[in-house]
Design a protein around this motif. Structure first.
Motif, mmCIF file in Angstrom:
data_model
loop_
_atom_site.group_PDB
_atom_site.id
_atom_site.type_symbol
_atom_site.label_atom_id
_atom_site.label_comp_id
_atom_site.label_asym_id
_atom_site.label_seq_id
_atom_site.Cartn_x
_atom_site.Cartn_y
_atom_site.Cartn_z
ATOM 1 N N UNK A 251 0.831 -1.210 0.000
ATOM 2 C CA UNK A 251 0.000 0.000 0.000
ATOM 3 C C UNK A 251 0.863 1.258 0.000
ATOM 4 N N UNK A 252 2.026 1.206 0.655
ATOM 5 C CA UNK A 252 2.873 2.400 0.633
ATOM 6 C C UNK A 252 3.675 2.511 -0.646
ATOM 7 N N UNK A 253 3.874 1.419 -1.346
ATOM 8 C CA UNK A 253 4.437 1.515 -2.693
ATOM 9 C C UNK A 253 3.457 2.246 -3.605
ATOM 10 N N UNK A 254 2.159 1.925 -3.460
ATOM 11 C CA UNK A 254 1.132 2.626 -4.241
ATOM 12 C C UNK A 254 1.055 4.095 -3.837
ATOM 13 N N UNK A 255 1.092 4.349 -2.533
ATOM 14 C CA UNK A 255 1.033 5.709 -2.002
ATOM 15 C C UNK A 255 2.192 6.548 -2.547
ATOM 16 N N UNK A 256 3.402 5.989 -2.487
ATOM 17 C CA UNK A 256 4.584 6.708 -2.950
ATOM 18 C C UNK A 256 4.594 6.869 -4.465
ATOM 19 N N UNK A 257 4.017 5.913 -5.175
ATOM 20 C CA UNK A 257 3.921 6.027 -6.635
ATOM 21 C C UNK A 257 3.184 7.310 -7.009
ATOM 22 N N UNK A 258 2.102 7.599 -6.302
ATOM 23 C CA UNK A 258 1.361 8.827 -6.570
ATOM 24 C C UNK A 258 2.130 10.064 -6.123
ATOM 25 N N UNK A 259 2.478 10.100 -4.829
ATOM 26 C CA UNK A 259 2.967 11.351 -4.255
ATOM 27 C C UNK A 259 4.376 11.721 -4.672
ATOM 28 N N UNK A 260 5.163 10.770 -5.131
ATOM 29 C CA UNK A 260 6.516 11.101 -5.580
ATOM 30 C C UNK A 260 6.536 11.603 -7.013
ATOM 31 N N UNK A 261 5.433 11.404 -7.738
ATOM 32 C CA UNK A 261 5.454 11.759 -9.167
ATOM 33 C C UNK A 261 4.345 12.720 -9.589
ATOM 34 N N UNK A 262 3.353 12.963 -8.745
ATOM 35 C CA UNK A 262 2.214 13.764 -9.182
ATOM 36 C C UNK A 262 2.607 15.207 -9.506
ATOM 37 N N UNK A 263 3.680 15.696 -8.905
ATOM 38 C CA UNK A 263 4.117 17.061 -9.202
ATOM 39 C C UNK A 263 4.582 17.206 -10.649
ATOM 40 N N UNK A 264 5.009 16.116 -11.263
ATOM 41 C CA UNK A 264 5.557 16.189 -12.624
ATOM 42 C C UNK A 264 4.504 16.592 -13.656
ATOM 43 N N UNK A 265 3.362 15.897 -13.743
ATOM 44 C CA UNK A 265 2.365 16.342 -14.718
ATOM 45 C C UNK A 265 1.726 17.682 -14.340
ATOM 46 N N UNK A 336 -7.084 11.156 -5.259
ATOM 47 C CA UNK A 336 -6.251 11.400 -4.075
ATOM 48 C C UNK A 336 -7.016 11.063 -2.802
ATOM 49 N N UNK A 337 -8.266 11.508 -2.722
ATOM 50 C CA UNK A 337 -9.078 11.234 -1.522
ATOM 51 C C UNK A 337 -9.256 9.735 -1.323
ATOM 52 N N UNK A 338 -9.621 9.019 -2.404
ATOM 53 C CA UNK A 338 -9.807 7.569 -2.299
ATOM 54 C C UNK A 338 -8.520 6.866 -1.895
ATOM 55 N N UNK A 339 -7.416 7.230 -2.532
ATOM 56 C CA UNK A 339 -6.151 6.566 -2.252
ATOM 57 C C UNK A 339 -5.714 6.782 -0.813
ATOM 58 N N UNK A 340 -5.788 8.015 -0.336
ATOM 59 C CA UNK A 340 -5.322 8.279 1.029
ATOM 60 C C UNK A 340 -6.229 7.657 2.079
ATOM 61 N N UNK A 341 -7.530 7.663 1.835
ATOM 62 C CA UNK A 341 -8.438 6.978 2.750
ATOM 63 C C UNK A 341 -8.081 5.495 2.856
ATOM 64 N N UNK A 379 10.585 2.016 -3.129
ATOM 65 C CA UNK A 379 10.339 1.303 -4.388
ATOM 66 C C UNK A 379 9.370 2.081 -5.271
ATOM 67 N N UNK A 380 8.275 2.531 -4.669
ATOM 68 C CA UNK A 380 7.298 3.301 -5.432
ATOM 69 C C UNK A 380 7.878 4.575 -6.004
ATOM 70 N N UNK A 381 8.676 5.278 -5.197
ATOM 71 C CA UNK A 381 9.244 6.548 -5.642
ATOM 72 C C UNK A 381 10.215 6.357 -6.805
ATOM 73 N N UNK A 382 11.120 5.415 -6.659
ATOM 74 C CA UNK A 382 12.116 5.191 -7.713
ATOM 75 C C UNK A 382 11.452 4.711 -8.999
ATOM 76 N N UNK A 383 10.532 3.754 -8.868
ATOM 77 C CA UNK A 383 9.884 3.196 -10.054
ATOM 78 C C UNK A 383 9.001 4.235 -10.745
ATOM 79 N N UNK A 384 8.282 5.043 -9.963
ATOM 80 C CA UNK A 384 7.350 6.010 -10.555
ATOM 81 C C UNK A 384 8.080 7.100 -11.336
ATOM 82 N N UNK A 385 9.135 7.663 -10.737
ATOM 83 C CA UNK A 385 9.844 8.738 -11.432
ATOM 84 C C UNK A 385 10.547 8.224 -12.681
#
Length: 424
Positions: A251-265, A336-341, A379-385
Motif C-alpha cells: 500500500x505504501x508503494x502505491x502511495x509513494x507512486x502517486x505522491x513522488x510523481x504527481x508534481x511532474x504532470x 487522491x481522496x480515495x487513495x489516502x483513505x 520502491x514506489x518513488x524510484x519506479x514512478x519517477x
C-alpha cells in the motif's frame, strides 16, 4: 490472518494473561491517556515525520543555492529515506528496553541539532549529512506511536493508534504544503529553522507531560545485539506480522507512486502549477486522517478483515480517476481522496493488530513493520519517477494500480486463514 487471526487477536486482547485489570502479559497498568495527551502525541508525530518530506518541493532551490548537480540533488530524498529505514531497525527497538520518555526527548533534541545543520549548510556534503541524520532521527515518530499504544487500554487501542496515526498522515501530506509556502516567503532554509524551533518546543513539552513509565515493562535483560536479533525472530515466528508487513509494503508503494510523481504532470502544461499550488494538494490528502480514526474504531470492534478488504478495493479503484489527471483536476482530487483513505485505513489496522501480538515488544514490532513501509515507499518513488520519464503518466498509474491489485489479491488469498497468533 488479516481476517480471522487478526480479528481474533483483537477480540482476545482483554482476555490474555492472568492480570485482573485486563492488561496483557508483559503489560503493567497504563496511566490514564487523556484526549489532550493523545492530541499531543498526534502533533508530535506529525511534526517529526514531516521532516522526511520537507525537501521534496525544495530540491530545485537547494540545488541552485549549493551548486549541486541534478543527480546529487536527487540524492537528498534518497538519503532521507535511507536514514529513516536505518533508524526503524536500529533505533526504534530501543523503546522496548529503555525509558521511552527519555528516548523520545533525547531523539527530539538530537533532531533539532540535525535540522540546524541542514539550515546552516553551505556545502552539498554538509547538507547531505544533515539530511541523512534528520531521516535517521525522524523515526521518533514510531517510538511515539508505540508509546501511545502501550498507554491505551486494550479495548480502545485501535482508536488511540488511529488518532495518533492521523497526526502522522497530516504531517506527511502537509509537509509539502508548509515547506512550499515557507520557502516562497523566506527561502528554503527557513523551513528547517522553523522545524527545529517547533521540535525543540515539543521536546520541552513532552519532557514535562509524558508519564515516566510506559504501559509495558521494559525487557531490560536484552542487550542491544539481542534486541535487534529478536526483531528478526519476531518476523520468523509470527505469520500475522509477516502478512501485515507485506500489506504495508504494497500500500505504501502505491502511495509513494502517486505522491513522488504527481508534481511532474502538474508542473507541465496545461496546468503549469507553482510549487506552492502543487504542495497545497496535500491539504486534500489529509482526508486520509479521517480514515485512520475510523479504521482504528472498526478494529476495536473486530472488523479488521472487512476494513482491510474494503480499503484495498478502494485503493485499486482510486487509480481510475487518477489516470485522468491530465484532463481533469477534479478526477485527481477524487483519486487522491480515495487513495489516502484506503492507505491509512490499512496502515492503522496493520499497526493495531501487530501490536496486539506482543505488547512488551511493541517498539520492535512497529519498527520492523515500518521497515517494510520504508522499502515500499522507496520502491514506489524510484519506479514512478523512472517510469514517468520513460513512458508518461499512464504508465505511472498502471504501476500504482499493479501494487494495489497485488495487495487486494493477497488479502483475498489469505482472508480465510484461521491461524491464530501466539500468546506471548
Amino acid at each position: 490472518m488479516p481476517g480471522n487471526a487478526g480479528e481474533a487477536a483483537t477480540r482476545r486482547g482483554t482476555r490474555r494473561g492472568p492480570r485482573r485489570d485486563g492488561a496483557k502479559a508483559g503489560e503493567v497498568s497504563a496511566p490514564a491517556l487523556s484526549r489532550g495527551l493523545v492530541a499531543l502525541f498526534a502533533v508530535a508525530c506529525g511534526a517529526a515525520v514531516a521532516n522526511v518530506y520537507f525537501s521534496q518541493p525544495l530540491l530545485v532551490t537547494m540545488g541552485h543555492d549549493l551548486a549541486m548537480s541534478p543527480a546529487l540533488v536527487g540524492s537528498v530524498v534518497t538519503l532521507t529515506h535511507v536514514g529513516y529505514g536505518l533508524g526503524l531497525f536500529f533505533l526504534v527497538p530501543l523503546g522496548d528496553v529503555t525509558d521511552r520518555r527519555r528516548l523520545i526527548v533525547t531523539q527530539l533534541l538530537l533532531l533539532v541539532a540535525a535540522l540546524a545543520v541542514v539550515a546552516a549548510a553551505r556545502t552539498a556534503a554538509m547538507l547531505l549529512a544533515g539530511i541523512a541524520v534528520t531521516g535517521l532521527l525522524a523515526v521518533v515518530t514510531q517510538t511515539l506511536v508505540a508509546f501511545a499504544a502501550s498507554l491505551a487500554p486494550p479495548a480502545g487501542r485501535g482508536r488511540v493508534v488511529g488518532l495518533v496515526t492521523s497526526g502522522v498522515v497530516s504531517g506527511i501530506l502537509l509537509a509539502r504544503t508548509v515547506s512550499g509556502l515557507l520557502a516562497d516567503l523566506a527561502g528554503w532554509r527557513s523551513v528547517y529553522l522553523a522545524s527545529a524551533s517547533l521540535t525543540a518546543l515539543l521536546a520541552l513539552i513532552l519532557h514535562r507531560v509524558l508519564p515516566r513509565h510506559g504501559g509495558t515493562s521494559p525487557t531490560t535483560a536484552l542487550r542491544y545485539g539481542q534486541l535487534l536479533r529478536s526483531t528478526v525472530t519476531l518476523f520468523a515466528r509470527e505469520p500475522l506480522l509477516r502478512l501485515r508487513a507485506l500489506f504495508g509494503l504494497l500500500v505504501f508503494a502505491a502511495f509513494s507512486t502517486l505522491w513522488s510523481s504527481v508534481a511532474l504532470p502538474l508542473s507541465e502544461p496545461p496546468y503549469s502549477l507553482s510549487h506552492s499550488a502543487i504542495g497545497a494538494l496535500g491539504l486534500i490528502g489529509v482526508a486520509g486522517a479521517l480514515a485512520a480514526t475510523a479504521a482504528g474504531r472498526l478494529g476495536d470492534r473486530g472488523f479488521s478483515r472487512r476494513t482491510t478488504g474494503i480499503a484495498l478495493a478502494l485503493l485499486v479503484a482510486s487509480w481510475l480517476p487518477l489516470a485522468f489527471t491530465r484532463s481533469s483536476l477534479w478526477a485527481l482530487v477524487a483519486g487522491v481522496v480515495l487513495l489516502d483513505l484506503a492507505v491509512q485505513a490499512v496502515h492503522v489496522t496493520n499497526q493495531t493488530l501487530i501490536y496486539a501480538l506482543h505488547p512488551a515488544a511493541g517498539s520492535r514490532l512497529i519498527g520492523g513493520y515500518m521497515v517494510f513501509y520504508s522499502v515500499g515507499s522507496a520502491t514506489g518513488a524510484i519506479a514512478a519517477t523512472s517510469l514517468y520519464a520513460a513512458a508518461g503518466w499512464g504508465a505511472v498509474c498502471a504501476l500504482g494500480a499493479g501494487f494495489s491489485c497485488a495487495g487486494f489479491a493477497l488479502w483475498a488469498a489469505t482472508r480465510n486463514s484461521v491461524a491464530a497468533p501466539r500468546t506471548p
